[in-house]
Design a protein around this motif. Sequence first.
Motif, mmCIF file in Angstrom:
data_model
loop_
_atom_site.group_PDB
_atom_site.id
_atom_site.type_symbol
_atom_site.label_atom_id
_atom_site.label_comp_id
_atom_site.label_asym_id
_atom_site.label_seq_id
_atom_site.Cartn_x
_atom_site.Cartn_y
_atom_site.Cartn_z
ATOM 1 N N TYR A 137 -0.081 6.603 -9.694
ATOM 2 C CA TYR A 137 -0.551 6.548 -8.166
ATOM 3 C C TYR A 137 -1.864 7.216 -8.085
ATOM 4 C CZ TYR A 137 4.456 5.816 -7.109
ATOM 5 O OH TYR A 137 5.598 5.275 -6.946
ATOM 6 N N ALA A 141 -3.668 8.982 -2.945
ATOM 7 C CA ALA A 141 -2.526 8.633 -2.392
ATOM 8 C C ALA A 141 -1.461 9.897 -2.653
ATOM 9 C CB ALA A 141 -1.573 7.447 -2.907
ATOM 10 N N GLN A 189 0.072 4.211 -1.325
ATOM 11 C CA GLN A 189 -0.486 3.655 -2.398
ATOM 12 C C GLN A 189 -0.431 2.197 -2.132
ATOM 13 O OE1 GLN A 189 -2.076 5.222 -5.559
ATOM 14 N NE2 GLN A 189 -2.910 2.999 -4.881
#
Length: 472
Positions: A137, A141, A189
């Motif tokens: 990620y 995020a 995300q």
Amino acid sequence: METYFDKQKRELYDKSNMVIDTYLMSKANHKGDKFEVDIPQDFKAEFFRLVDKVSLSLMEEKDNFYGYFLFQMSRDIRFDISSPTAVNFKGAKYIIYFNPIIFLSLNIRQMESTIKHEILHVVSMHLIRAKELKGKYSTLAINMAMDIVVNQYLSNLPPYATTLESVNNTYSLRLEPYETFEYYVENIQTELDLQEVDDEGEEDDSDKNMKDENIQTEYNPENTHDIWDDSDDIEQKTLREFTEKVVNNSQKGKIPDYLGGIISALKNSKSELPWNLYLKKLMGTVESNKKKTITRRNRRQPDRLDLRGELRGHKANIAVALDISGSISDEEFEQAIKEVLNIVKNYNNEITIIECDSEIRRVYKVKSIKDIKDRINIRGSTKFNPVFEYANNKNINLLVYFTDGKGEKRLKVTPRGYKILWVISARGDKLSLVQPYGAVKKLGKVEIKKDTVDVGDVRSDGYSMNNQAPIL
């Protein structure tokens, strides 16, 4: 009327700007040289006298846990962090850093909250958990997800703080409160990826406005936890044990319920991945069934037009077996199945619930938590074999078995063609099988209520910041 604390804060703010001006002038006179901010010792001493007053205020509050925790941390000043405070682990201790320019713009209650914010990150083991998700990620995020989790337990936050409400408004999301760190990072995300596609081709002017890397004067959620990368390389188990020791030394009185849940989670957690994160990791290795198609030629024999080709991405079959012999409470299963559904929702899967004790009592499919049926009121003994006999005759890709672990010592049938995850209830001890044929994980403790609870009421799985509202 200006208080003495406000006056001291204003004077320190002016001195902070003088430190920055001195640095910039010195750097300008030494072009090309690597230059760092020189922080005078008298300024440090005066600044930390003000921090001591904030610490004393924390000590006097009902949840004085934070004051005692802060007392065990080292302190330092860094102008290169893009948040009022930051934390890392160096030299066998936690260090909390302050950026005076950002920190001194807060009132005393906001100062307390930003210190609590860092301590909650530590107790929640976010330094470890964020590291595990790095690369999968984006940093933004991960940072926003962690901040949403801890800020839900705090009041008097700075106006720019990353909160559930601010993220929902900014990104037009509908994130639920008191969910897991992993839930937030995945949903954020997804939205960031969509925005990246929408913004493709637009010129990025961010580099044109780059400021000095040693001086940060504004909050930036993308860089708030960069300092964690400076932490000493230490084994997860050692860091957990150290953190638990600091936590124990900080518990001098009654603590809020939400904090008690987080501390309990820390003490009950192991160095290994908990069952829900292990399941998420396992999902990435589960291959969906191949679907026959006439629109694609057979890869092995492309000239044979009579042979159908195959497409990946067909629905994978996930079976969730529930031991209804009384070993798994309704609350435990409701919480667990919600996590299962949340984990697999981003994959193309079909979920089958298998209720069983000494035999299979009911089998049905679910798509959402609303499809979960009340359990059959039958409490027989536990046998594992019937479920594996069923799974061997079905096209199962993954079997998740919730039980207290007390059953046969050996299976009469050998599992074929699917992966297995055993999840042992909090009431259970270990799996009775000599050969489990898969991973065995422990289900975290859940508050058991006499009345039926809504699945969103209580969470205490240990690794998920506890799905309960804070008592402030």
